[in-house]
Design a protein around this motif. Structure first.
Motif, PDB file in Angstrom:
ATOM      1  N   PRO A 104      23.750  -1.764 -14.391  1.00 34.32           N
ATOM      2  CA  PRO A 104      25.148  -1.304 -14.274  1.00 34.32           C
ATOM      3  C   PRO A 104      25.780  -0.938 -15.607  1.00 34.32           C
ATOM      4  O   PRO A 104      25.550  -1.583 -16.631  1.00 34.32           O
ATOM      5  CB  PRO A 104      25.847  -2.511 -13.637  1.00 34.32           C
ATOM      6  N   GLY A 105      26.588   0.116 -15.552  1.00 33.31           N
ATOM      7  CA  GLY A 105      27.257   0.605 -16.746  1.00 33.31           C
ATOM      8  C   GLY A 105      26.485   1.664 -17.497  1.00 33.31           C
ATOM      9  O   GLY A 105      26.941   2.158 -18.525  1.00 33.31           O
ATOM     10  N   THR A 106      25.338   2.049 -16.976  1.00 34.00           N
ATOM     11  CA  THR A 106      24.530   3.083 -17.624  1.00 34.00           C
ATOM     12  C   THR A 106      25.039   4.463 -17.234  1.00 34.00           C
ATOM     13  O   THR A 106      25.308   4.733 -16.057  1.00 34.00           O
ATOM     14  CB  THR A 106      23.056   2.952 -17.227  1.00 34.00           C
ATOM     15  N   GLU A 107      25.142   5.341 -18.224  1.00 31.13           N
ATOM     16  CA  GLU A 107      25.512   6.730 -17.972  1.00 31.13           C
ATOM     17  C   GLU A 107      24.569   7.630 -18.751  1.00 31.13           C
ATOM     18  O   GLU A 107      24.504   7.565 -19.979  1.00 31.13           O
ATOM     19  CB  GLU A 107      26.957   6.989 -18.395  1.00 31.13           C
ATOM     20  N   ILE A 108      23.837   8.437 -18.016  1.00 32.71           N
ATOM     21  CA  ILE A 108      22.884   9.361 -18.621  1.00 32.71           C
ATOM     22  C   ILE A 108      23.472  10.762 -18.528  1.00 32.71           C
ATOM     23  O   ILE A 108      23.680  11.293 -17.434  1.00 32.71           O
ATOM     24  CB  ILE A 108      21.512   9.318 -17.914  1.00 32.71           C
ATOM     25  N   LYS A 109      23.739  11.378 -19.665  1.00 34.74           N
ATOM     26  CA  LYS A 109      24.319  12.716 -19.670  1.00 34.74           C
ATOM     27  C   LYS A 109      23.242  13.764 -19.357  1.00 34.74           C
ATOM     28  O   LYS A 109      22.055  13.451 -19.255  1.00 34.74           O
ATOM     29  CB  LYS A 109      24.948  13.001 -21.032  1.00 34.74           C
ATOM     30  N   ALA A 110      23.672  15.006 -19.232  1.00 35.59           N
ATOM     31  CA  ALA A 110      22.777  16.093 -18.824  1.00 35.59           C
ATOM     32  C   ALA A 110      21.549  16.172 -19.721  1.00 35.59           C
ATOM     33  O   ALA A 110      21.655  16.150 -20.948  1.00 35.59           O
ATOM     34  CB  ALA A 110      23.530  17.416 -18.848  1.00 35.59           C
ATOM     35  N   PRO A 134      23.315  -0.411  -5.421  1.00 36.10           N
ATOM     36  CA  PRO A 134      24.686   0.066  -5.245  1.00 36.10           C
ATOM     37  C   PRO A 134      25.232   0.768  -6.486  1.00 36.10           C
ATOM     38  O   PRO A 134      24.796   0.516  -7.613  1.00 36.10           O
ATOM     39  CB  PRO A 134      25.476  -1.224  -4.972  1.00 36.10           C
ATOM     40  N   GLY A 135      26.202   1.666  -6.249  1.00 34.86           N
ATOM     41  CA  GLY A 135      26.962   2.266  -7.336  1.00 34.86           C
ATOM     42  C   GLY A 135      26.235   3.307  -8.149  1.00 34.86           C
ATOM     43  O   GLY A 135      26.460   3.409  -9.356  1.00 34.86           O
ATOM     44  N   GLU A 180      20.651   0.821 -10.641  1.00 32.24           N
ATOM     45  CA  GLU A 180      21.864   0.339  -9.979  1.00 32.24           C
ATOM     46  C   GLU A 180      23.046   0.492 -10.924  1.00 32.24           C
ATOM     47  O   GLU A 180      22.917   0.364 -12.138  1.00 32.24           O
ATOM     48  CB  GLU A 180      21.713  -1.125  -9.554  1.00 32.24           C
ATOM     49  N   GLY A 181      24.201   0.819 -10.343  1.00 32.46           N
ATOM     50  CA  GLY A 181      25.419   0.943 -11.122  1.00 32.46           C
ATOM     51  C   GLY A 181      25.347   1.975 -12.219  1.00 32.46           C
ATOM     52  O   GLY A 181      25.910   1.786 -13.299  1.00 32.46           O
ATOM     53  N   ALA A 182      24.685   3.103 -11.964  1.00 35.59           N
ATOM     54  CA  ALA A 182      24.447   4.103 -13.012  1.00 35.59           C
ATOM     55  C   ALA A 182      24.865   5.492 -12.556  1.00 35.59           C
ATOM     56  O   ALA A 182      24.771   5.831 -11.371  1.00 35.59           O
ATOM     57  CB  ALA A 182      22.969   4.113 -13.404  1.00 35.59           C
ATOM     58  N   ASN A 183      25.294   6.313 -13.519  1.00 37.26           N
ATOM     59  CA  ASN A 183      25.591   7.726 -13.279  1.00 37.26           C
ATOM     60  C   ASN A 183      24.578   8.562 -14.045  1.00 37.26           C
ATOM     61  O   ASN A 183      24.428   8.405 -15.265  1.00 37.26           O
ATOM     62  CB  ASN A 183      27.001   8.069 -13.760  1.00 37.26           C
ATOM     63  N   ILE A 184      23.898   9.443 -13.339  1.00 39.07           N
ATOM     64  CA  ILE A 184      22.848  10.250 -13.939  1.00 39.07           C
ATOM     65  C   ILE A 184      23.229  11.719 -13.779  1.00 39.07           C
ATOM     66  O   ILE A 184      23.351  12.225 -12.658  1.00 39.07           O
ATOM     67  CB  ILE A 184      21.486   9.976 -13.278  1.00 39.07           C
TER      68      ILE A 184
END
Length: 464
Positions: free
Chosen positions: A324-330, A289-290, A306-310
């Protein structure tokens, strides 16, 4: 007709004994959310005026999952008709004669019905020639012990007969009852109050209202759905079967949106995953999820996310775990056997091998060497690590948070860092090398002498 109000009653009071679980049946999950959540999200697309969830006694978890919708407790489990009748107490303005309202009754353990099917039922009900009572039916490959839907020559539902009560002719009917109904609110309420429980089970059977309505000459009809959609879940085996159906839907939707699934059958998705285009997902990837995945991302095999923005152009895996809470920038890269949690990787930042990055902020184009660990937990609290842009962290480094490494700084391999490193500095934290000439040979000779002595003592004991 479009001004008519709509109430939805969700029956979720079943004990689910066949699940063999402490968890209420409707809270068992499919593709990242509970069966009840699937049902509620489906009917919420109808924008109903009221949703009432009927739960069993002592079911606080189900009540919580039903929020923000109204909950009614069915203290005595006396069948589906009784459960619906209990819900009437929360439906003011839907049951009185003259109310311009409809009532839809559905089940919390039937999570695969598409919103479009509910919309089809509502449209049929509210058409100029719409029936007073409408049921959902299906034609299974094997009708088995399903209740049969009897139609008259005009296509009206003349009644629903349970398999145990069916004649041979009725058992030959291939149209089966899914249990879901939609009808004029006052009529539904009136007919349900006519039900009795004079049967072997001592229960009030909801489908009997079709017999009552037909006997009154009311227009009663059926809308058909696929067998797959109306699949009920009452056991772990049926839960697994429903998961397979839902996963295949999600895979097809993802591919239709421009996602390449190299091996669809081994890719597991969640209902809330947001995909961009030109994404490549290799075999055996699990997405929980997320998760949001932008354009041109590659997810390599055996990764768990899970819980990540890529962001666009990132490469994840193989064998990566994004928590969760992971954010991978461009353009960011997370490689094999890397785990991240509550961490932000800036544009073009790389963590390619065997690392744990938790509670951290990694600047753009920084390079994190193999075996690096952010030591974020001291046994009581979590602390943050901040690494500046274009910093280089050598292999096997332990960053003891809270700690900051400035932009462009270099940390030598094998360092244990407990203090801040300034911008563009080089930091090396290692123990001093002590070398003793010939020490290795002397050590081995001493150890061999001890071993030989022990062997001699053991042999002497055996001879004695």
């Amino acid at each position: 007709m479009s001004a008519r109000k709509l109430a939805v009653i969700v029956l979720a009071a079943g004990q689910g004994t066949r699940m063999k679980s402490k968890l209420p049946k409707v809270l068992h999950g499919l593709a990242g959310k509970s069966m009840l959540a699937h049902v509620l999200s489906g009917v919420e697309q109808l924008s109903p005026d009221q949703v009432v969830v009927v739960v069993g006694p002592d079911a606080p978890a189900v009540e919580k999952a039903a929020a923000p919708h109204r909950v009614v407790v069915q203290h005595d489990r006396l069948g589906t008709g009784h459960a619906v009748r209990e819900a009437f107490s929360a439906l003011a303005g839907f049951c009185d004669a003259g109310d311009q309202a409809d009532i839809l009754v559905i089940f919390g353990d039937t999570p695969l019905i598409r919103s479009a099917t509910f919309e089809k039922m509502v449209a049929r009900r509210r058409a100029a020639d719409g029936p007073v009572l409408l049921g959902l039916a299906f034609r299974p490959k094997d009708a088995g012990r399903y209740g049969r839907v009897r139609l008259d020559a005009q296509g009206r539902v003349a009644g629903i007969v349970e398999f145990a009560d069916a004649s041979d002719a009725e058992k030959a009917i291939d149209l089966c009852n899914a249990g879901i109904l939609l009808g004029d609110g006052p009529t539904v309420c009136r007919l349900i109050h006519q039900l009795d429980n004079n049967n072997a089970q001592g229960e009030y059977y909801l489908p009997v209202i079709f017999d009552f309505a037909y006997a009154e000459g009311l227009d009663t009809r059926a809308v058909e759905a696929s067998e797959e959609e109306v699949m009920g879940v009452n056991s772990r085996q049926e839960l697994a079967a429903a998961e397979q159906v839902l996963q295949q839907r999600l895979r097809n939707e993802a591919m239709a949106q421009g996602v390449t699934l190299i091996d669809p059958a081994s890719t597991w998705l969640s209902t809330d995953t947001v995909f961009g285009r030109d994404i490549i997902i290799e075999p055996s990837v699990f997405i929980g999820p997320g998760v949001t995945i932008a354009d041109d991302v590659t997810l390599k095999a055996f990764s768990h996310i899970e819980g990540a923005n890529i962001a666009e152009g990132a490469v994840i895996g193989p064998y990566a775990r994004l928590r969760p809470g992971t954010e991978i920038k461009a353009g960011g890269k997370v490689g094999n056997f890397v785990e991240t949690k509550n961490a932000v990787l800036g544009e073009g930042a790389k963590v390619n091998h065997l690392s744990y990055i938790g509670d951290a902020e990694i600047g753009a184009r920084a390079n994190i060497g193999a075996g690096t660990i952010t030591c974020n937990y001291d046994g009581y609290n979590k602390w943050k690590t901040v690494i500046g842009e274009e910093a280089f962290i050598g292999s096997n480094t332990a960053l003891v948070a809270p700690v900051t490494v400035g932009a462009g700084a270099i940390v030598g391999a094998g360092s244990t860092l407990t203090k801040a490193v300034e911008k563009d500095a080089i930091a090396v934290v290692r123990g001093r090398l002590v070398e003793k000439a010939g020490g290795g040979a002397s050590f081995r000779a001493g150890r061999q002498k001890i071993k030989d002595q022990k062997t001699a003592e053991q042999n002497a004991e055996k001879k004695g």
